[in-house]
Design a protein around this motif. Structure first.
Motif, PDB file in Angstrom:
ATOM      1  N   ARG A   1      18.360 113.849  31.978  1.00  0.00           N
ATOM      2  CA  ARG A   1      17.978 115.045  32.733  1.00  0.00           C
ATOM      3  C   ARG A   1      16.965 115.891  31.971  1.00  0.00           C
ATOM      4  O   ARG A   1      16.101 116.527  32.563  1.00  0.00           O
ATOM      5  CB  ARG A   1      19.239 115.854  33.027  1.00  0.00           C
ATOM      6  CG  ARG A   1      19.079 116.915  34.058  1.00  0.00           C
ATOM      7  CD  ARG A   1      20.405 117.567  34.387  1.00  0.00           C
ATOM      8  NE  ARG A   1      20.965 118.309  33.276  1.00  0.00           N
ATOM      9  CZ  ARG A   1      20.636 119.563  32.971  1.00  0.00           C
ATOM     10  NH1 ARG A   1      19.771 120.205  33.697  1.00  0.00           N
ATOM     11  NH2 ARG A   1      21.191 120.174  31.954  1.00  0.00           N
TER      12      ARG A   1
ATOM     13  N   VAL B   1      15.539 111.577  37.499  1.00  0.00           N
ATOM     14  CA  VAL B   1      16.398 111.794  38.658  1.00  0.00           C
ATOM     15  C   VAL B   1      16.847 110.434  39.174  1.00  0.00           C
ATOM     16  O   VAL B   1      16.020 109.552  39.379  1.00  0.00           O
ATOM     17  CB  VAL B   1      15.622 112.561  39.760  1.00  0.00           C
ATOM     18  CG1 VAL B   1      16.410 112.620  41.051  1.00  0.00           C
ATOM     19  CG2 VAL B   1      15.257 113.953  39.273  1.00  0.00           C
TER      20      VAL B   1
ATOM     21  N   THR C   1      16.042 115.256  49.778  1.00  0.00           N
ATOM     22  CA  THR C   1      16.906 115.718  48.688  1.00  0.00           C
ATOM     23  C   THR C   1      16.448 115.159  47.349  1.00  0.00           C
ATOM     24  O   THR C   1      16.361 115.891  46.357  1.00  0.00           O
ATOM     25  CB  THR C   1      18.371 115.324  48.962  1.00  0.00           C
ATOM     26  OG1 THR C   1      18.801 115.964  50.162  1.00  0.00           O
ATOM     27  CG2 THR C   1      19.278 115.724  47.812  1.00  0.00           C
TER      28      THR C   1
ATOM     29  N   ARG D   1      15.011 117.342  44.203  1.00  0.00           N
ATOM     30  CA  ARG D   1      15.594 117.235  42.856  1.00  0.00           C
ATOM     31  C   ARG D   1      14.539 116.830  41.835  1.00  0.00           C
ATOM     32  O   ARG D   1      14.522 117.312  40.709  1.00  0.00           O
ATOM     33  CB  ARG D   1      16.756 116.251  42.878  1.00  0.00           C
ATOM     34  CG  ARG D   1      17.955 116.802  43.659  1.00  0.00           C
ATOM     35  CD  ARG D   1      19.107 115.825  43.816  1.00  0.00           C
ATOM     36  NE  ARG D   1      19.550 115.309  42.529  1.00  0.00           N
ATOM     37  CZ  ARG D   1      19.880 114.045  42.321  1.00  0.00           C
ATOM     38  NH1 ARG D   1      19.839 113.173  43.301  1.00  0.00           N
ATOM     39  NH2 ARG D   1      20.283 113.647  41.136  1.00  0.00           N
TER      40      ARG D   1
ATOM     41  N   THR E   1      13.732 125.413  38.294  1.00  0.00           N
ATOM     42  CA  THR E   1      14.086 126.167  39.480  1.00  0.00           C
ATOM     43  C   THR E   1      14.063 127.642  39.143  1.00  0.00           C
ATOM     44  O   THR E   1      14.282 128.018  37.999  1.00  0.00           O
ATOM     45  CB  THR E   1      15.487 125.777  39.998  1.00  0.00           C
ATOM     46  OG1 THR E   1      16.423 125.946  38.927  1.00  0.00           O
ATOM     47  CG2 THR E   1      15.529 124.357  40.483  1.00  0.00           C
TER      48      THR E   1
END
Length: 115
Positions: free
Chosen positions: A5, A10, A91, A95, A103
């Motif tokens: 991550r 992802v 989605t 991501r 974010t």
């Protein structure tokens, strides 16, 4: 599926296989060209509207797959099946963009400890 991550990776199930997507600098440069953005800020502005077309999703996901090491074209990506259909694709793209750009309100560095 093992993903890192912290490197912006992802996970996604595409054509029934576990895949790793990542928007590397090269993948982001591809997206700048594809969306005629003159900077990363231009990409953020473009994606920040939340209004992405199926072609946009295909471009983002194909760039993410290439950044993750797969040799796949946009046309090939367009023919692939993603778990969850179009909503699943959206989605995964969201991501992926969040992993690349962060974010709002997300801390990028851990808070210093309280003495």
């Amino acid at each position: 599926m093992a993903v890192n991550r912290h490197r912006g990776e992802v996970p996604a199930i595409i054509d029934g296989r576990e895949r790793t997507l990542c928007l590397t600098l090269g993948a982001l440069a591809e997206l700048e060209d594809a969306f005629a953005a003159d900077s990363l800020a231009g990409l953020v502005e473009r994606f920040g509207t939340g209004r992405l077309s199926a072609r946009d999703l295909t471009r983002i996901l194909a760039a993410g797959l290439r950044g993750g090491g797969a040799d796949v074209s946009e046309a090939e990506m367009g023919a692939m099946r993603i778990d969850g259909g179009a909503a699943g694709a959206a989605t995964v793209a969201a991501r992926l963009l969040a992993a690349a750009f962060g974010t709002p309100g997300e801390e990028t560095e851990p808070a210093p400890p309280n003495p």
